[in-house]
Design an enzyme around this catalytic site. Sequence first.
Site, PDB file in Angstrom:
ATOM      1  N   GLU A  72      67.113 -60.210 -30.689  1.00 57.52           N
ATOM      2  CA  GLU A  72      68.529 -60.002 -30.434  1.00 57.52           C
ATOM      3  C   GLU A  72      68.870 -60.465 -29.025  1.00 57.52           C
ATOM      4  O   GLU A  72      70.022 -60.785 -28.712  1.00 57.52           O
ATOM      5  CB  GLU A  72      68.798 -58.506 -30.546  1.00 57.52           C
ATOM      6  CG  GLU A  72      70.217 -58.094 -30.519  1.00 57.52           C
ATOM      7  CD  GLU A  72      70.342 -56.702 -31.085  1.00 57.52           C
ATOM      8  OE1 GLU A  72      70.441 -56.605 -32.302  1.00 57.52           O
ATOM      9  OE2 GLU A  72      70.295 -55.731 -30.309  1.00 57.52           O
ATOM     10  N   PHE A  90      72.456 -56.183 -25.008  1.00 56.92           N
ATOM     11  CA  PHE A  90      71.855 -56.045 -26.326  1.00 56.92           C
ATOM     12  C   PHE A  90      72.885 -55.434 -27.256  1.00 56.92           C
ATOM     13  O   PHE A  90      73.910 -54.889 -26.806  1.00 56.92           O
ATOM     14  CB  PHE A  90      70.611 -55.148 -26.239  1.00 56.92           C
ATOM     15  CG  PHE A  90      69.353 -55.788 -26.759  1.00 56.92           C
ATOM     16  CD1 PHE A  90      68.679 -55.261 -27.854  1.00 56.92           C
ATOM     17  CD2 PHE A  90      68.831 -56.928 -26.152  1.00 56.92           C
ATOM     18  CE1 PHE A  90      67.504 -55.852 -28.328  1.00 56.92           C
ATOM     19  CE2 PHE A  90      67.663 -57.511 -26.616  1.00 56.92           C
ATOM     20  CZ  PHE A  90      67.006 -56.968 -27.708  1.00 56.92           C
ATOM     21  N   HIS A 138      66.878 -56.897 -39.763  1.00 54.39           N
ATOM     22  CA  HIS A 138      67.229 -57.551 -38.506  1.00 54.39           C
ATOM     23  C   HIS A 138      67.984 -58.830 -38.829  1.00 54.39           C
ATOM     24  O   HIS A 138      67.528 -59.626 -39.654  1.00 54.39           O
ATOM     25  CB  HIS A 138      65.963 -57.862 -37.716  1.00 54.39           C
ATOM     26  CG  HIS A 138      66.218 -58.269 -36.301  1.00 54.39           C
ATOM     27  ND1 HIS A 138      66.802 -59.477 -35.963  1.00 54.39           N
ATOM     28  CD2 HIS A 138      65.993 -57.633 -35.129  1.00 54.39           C
ATOM     29  CE1 HIS A 138      66.910 -59.552 -34.646  1.00 54.39           C
ATOM     30  NE2 HIS A 138      66.424 -58.461 -34.120  1.00 54.39           N
ATOM     31  N   ARG A 151      69.218 -48.392 -36.102  1.00 53.63           N
ATOM     32  CA  ARG A 151      68.633 -48.338 -34.764  1.00 53.63           C
ATOM     33  C   ARG A 151      69.235 -49.425 -33.892  1.00 53.63           C
ATOM     34  O   ARG A 151      69.441 -50.561 -34.319  1.00 53.63           O
ATOM     35  CB  ARG A 151      67.118 -48.524 -34.854  1.00 53.63           C
ATOM     36  CG  ARG A 151      66.445 -48.629 -33.493  1.00 53.63           C
ATOM     37  CD  ARG A 151      64.929 -48.649 -33.608  1.00 53.63           C
ATOM     38  NE  ARG A 151      64.367 -49.910 -34.055  1.00 53.63           N
ATOM     39  CZ  ARG A 151      64.335 -51.043 -33.364  1.00 53.63           C
ATOM     40  NH1 ARG A 151      64.868 -51.082 -32.154  1.00 53.63           N
ATOM     41  NH2 ARG A 151      63.780 -52.126 -33.875  1.00 53.63           N
ATOM     42  N   GLN A 160      66.193 -51.102 -41.598  1.00 52.60           N
ATOM     43  CA  GLN A 160      66.979 -52.070 -40.856  1.00 52.60           C
ATOM     44  C   GLN A 160      66.556 -53.484 -41.222  1.00 52.60           C
ATOM     45  O   GLN A 160      65.371 -53.824 -41.153  1.00 52.60           O
ATOM     46  CB  GLN A 160      66.803 -51.888 -39.362  1.00 52.60           C
ATOM     47  CG  GLN A 160      67.648 -52.857 -38.547  1.00 52.60           C
ATOM     48  CD  GLN A 160      67.629 -52.480 -37.083  1.00 52.60           C
ATOM     49  OE1 GLN A 160      66.691 -52.811 -36.374  1.00 52.60           O
ATOM     50  NE2 GLN A 160      68.660 -51.790 -36.645  1.00 52.60           N
ATOM     51  N   ARG A 210      73.163 -53.948 -35.607  1.00 48.53           N
ATOM     52  CA  ARG A 210      72.417 -54.883 -36.452  1.00 48.53           C
ATOM     53  C   ARG A 210      72.810 -54.805 -37.917  1.00 48.53           C
ATOM     54  O   ARG A 210      72.787 -55.817 -38.619  1.00 48.53           O
ATOM     55  CB  ARG A 210      70.919 -54.617 -36.326  1.00 48.53           C
ATOM     56  CG  ARG A 210      70.385 -55.047 -34.994  1.00 48.53           C
ATOM     57  CD  ARG A 210      68.953 -54.675 -34.855  1.00 48.53           C
ATOM     58  NE  ARG A 210      68.433 -55.111 -33.571  1.00 48.53           N
ATOM     59  CZ  ARG A 210      67.201 -54.900 -33.168  1.00 48.53           C
ATOM     60  NH1 ARG A 210      66.349 -54.261 -33.955  1.00 48.53           N
ATOM     61  NH2 ARG A 210      66.807 -55.332 -31.991  1.00 48.53           N
ATOM     62  N   HIS A 233      62.985 -55.223 -41.104  1.00 49.63           N
ATOM     63  CA  HIS A 233      62.469 -55.165 -39.747  1.00 49.63           C
ATOM     64  C   HIS A 233      61.967 -53.799 -39.311  1.00 49.63           C
ATOM     65  O   HIS A 233      60.926 -53.690 -38.666  1.00 49.63           O
ATOM     66  CB  HIS A 233      63.589 -55.615 -38.802  1.00 49.63           C
ATOM     67  CG  HIS A 233      63.220 -55.624 -37.360  1.00 49.63           C
ATOM     68  ND1 HIS A 233      62.190 -56.387 -36.873  1.00 49.63           N
ATOM     69  CD2 HIS A 233      63.731 -54.963 -36.296  1.00 49.63           C
ATOM     70  CE1 HIS A 233      62.091 -56.205 -35.567  1.00 49.63           C
ATOM     71  NE2 HIS A 233      63.013 -55.348 -35.188  1.00 49.63           N
ATOM     72  N   LEU A 253      60.335 -62.687 -36.286  1.00 55.54           N
ATOM     73  CA  LEU A 253      61.506 -62.176 -35.584  1.00 55.54           C
ATOM     74  C   LEU A 253      61.978 -63.110 -34.489  1.00 55.54           C
ATOM     75  O   LEU A 253      61.184 -63.640 -33.718  1.00 55.54           O
ATOM     76  CB  LEU A 253      61.152 -60.833 -34.952  1.00 55.54           C
ATOM     77  CG  LEU A 253      62.234 -60.208 -34.076  1.00 55.54           C
ATOM     78  CD1 LEU A 253      63.386 -59.742 -34.933  1.00 55.54           C
ATOM     79  CD2 LEU A 253      61.667 -59.055 -33.273  1.00 55.54           C
TER      80      LEU A 253
END
Lengths: 186, 594
Positions: free
Chosen positions: B263, B126, B250, B405, B248, B294, B361, B260
């Site tokens: 990731e 990730f 995304h 994050r 954030q 991100r 996000h 979404l």
Amino acid sequence: MQTYKFEQPKRDIMVLELLNQLKEKDPTISYRRSCREGVCGSDGMNINGKNGLACITPLSSVIKKNKLDLRPLPGLPVIRDLVVDMTEFYAQYEKIKPFLQNDTPVILVKGSNPRKIEASSMASMNVFYVPVAQQAAHHFGGILINLLAQPLFFKPTDLLQIHATPKQLKDFKIYLILLVFTDAME
Amino acid sequence: MSTLNSSNIKTLEFDVLVIGGGGSGMRTSLELAKSGLKTAVVSKVFPTRSHTVSAQGGITCAIASADPEDDWRWHMYDTVKGSDYIGDQDAIEYMCSEGPKAVFELEHMGLPFSRTENGRIYQRPFGGQSKDFGKGGQASRTCAAADRTGHALLHTLYQNNVKEGSNFLNEWFAVDLVLNKLKEVTGVVAFSIESGEVAYLKAQATVLATGGAGRIYSSTTNALINTGDGLGMALRAGIPAQDMEMWQFHPTGIYGAGSLVTEGCRGEGGYLINKDGERFMERYAPNAKDLAGRDVVARSMVLEILEGRGCGENKDHVFLKLDHLGADVLNAKLPGICELSKTFAAVDPVYEPIPVVPTCHYMMGGTPTNIHGQAFKISSSNNDYIPGLFSVGEAACVSVHGANRLGGNSLLDLVVFGRAAGLHINEALKSGGGVADADKDDIDGALHSLNKLNESTSGYEVSSVKRELQEVMQNYFGVFRRGDYMEKGVSALADIREKIDNLHLQDKSAAFNTNRVEAIELQNLFEVAEATAISSLQRTESRGAHAREDYPDRDDENWLCHSLYDPTSKSLGKRKVNFEPKQVDAFPPKIRTY
């Protein structure tokens, strides 16, 4: 039944989007909705006779002869408009005990710093990683650890985690074969 | 409907109230279920409809399954770096070191993780995750249940709450906090959505677990229910909000729909391409490429679009290429996004790339708390907590995410701090902690906005004001920000406030009135938006997700700190970041590259 007239939009939209547009004109229309992507289940309803989620039902797939019939989910009392009373449904859900039933308890045994020893029981799985060097013997204070599964490769600096059955922990029959293995592996 | 006051509404008394039934709220209630304290979860939707259900990629944790040498200290380093150095290191240390215990606990509760051949939990790569403090290459640390980990987690938590007999007030909407004369929080006023009945829910501890507020933007991955209700209540009560400029975006929200795309797609080997088919992240983040933080990826995508290399008719998005992974991998590991892509983008990722664009996000900011979930107030030290008030999950700002994050850290945040708050409250209340009663006029005060809406005979329409608000935020406070635009935005919001204070509730009925719910949600959205706007304008640097064209560099001298928004004066203060972890040395700030 309340009838609303709308112009079929140029691009295909989901039934939920249509409802949202209708609600802008008539704020009294009530329905549940949340994720708008088909994972939460809030907007389940009966669309032209078929139950489905409004947010992932394209309008083009359900309009018949320029008409669209939206009804609340059948079989449950209606609170208002497309909102049904799910109490009975949730009560049934609880009745089937919808949780993992595993009577081997999780036992957490903490050792002293810095080598934390945690033991938990998982019914059939016994895994650990690496033992630590000589110091471990002291922290265990003579408690022995039973190796029940394939040991992974060891390294002296790693954390020790033991999984054993409750009976083993209760009997404190743990064999310190670890150190022997360490030497052998190295 | 007559004017509501403390005499004509009933009082329901509890020891603990958990407002919000998502991952963090339900983990808190689970911890309290066995405590003997009378606890109620107050959720405006049935708990399993909460937004946690949409989380896809996984829960990041150093359980050392994929890599037996993995270490929570590496996870801590990654998280501190990911936060662009304003994450509180004691809290991050706590989260990463307690993590494995929390994950194994979930496993034992029955969460159906994906498994490897030898039965261990499957972990995928990730963004922002590395081995050996950034020196050892990409780490696979995110524990997953296919690409629907949040769904699995939320249902597992609900099931275990059922098992432990937790008490739920489902489809009850909390409207405002009640504070006594000592400014302690004594509960909330709330109403049953189904019947319209209003009540004062009284408690010794109130936990805000109300999630994020992505619906302040027009385009967001968030559910329609993410309206920042807890924050709205806190801000109206004069309680500060921390790091509200940190939102954030995304990298991969489906173009148009906003849903979404995890990731995890990039973790499994997918990558982003521009109109020339170029894997452009190789230029922006030579090492981590598509798995950089991100904020870095989102900015790179926007730059590609601004420089004319975007895809599609309007060149306003890029593509996420997955076909090279093959149908088998896609169907086994990413079945959810295959469905989403077909439904919302009319694209089957087995054959074609998915059109994506950075989409709002996650809210890194929130109510400032310590690791026990205790909420802080404005004070000389800014470290004095508010008796009776706690916050957990996305609504809180512990802060473990700082200015950005990392993927998979949100689910971990929920369970680690949900549990920590539960443990603390149990101990605190049993050793005599608690709050004094509120007076009648305190309760009456909390009913003010509800009464005003119920008595409105004219004013502005909820849906059109909401749209106006979302457009301002989308246009002026997006991925790239600039001082002059933000000033326009702040001023536009000031105009909108007048409308927010004069909404017309067209439907005044009692039973399942969603017009009323949406009106109050809009008021909450506004508070969050204003806090965001003013915080963004006043942080004069770029850090993490907050990127400014007029202040493009990070300014550690002036801004290596949290921002603290005071709603009573609408001003921004600063609050110290914790650089004192207990078990390891703090990670010093460095230039952040991937």
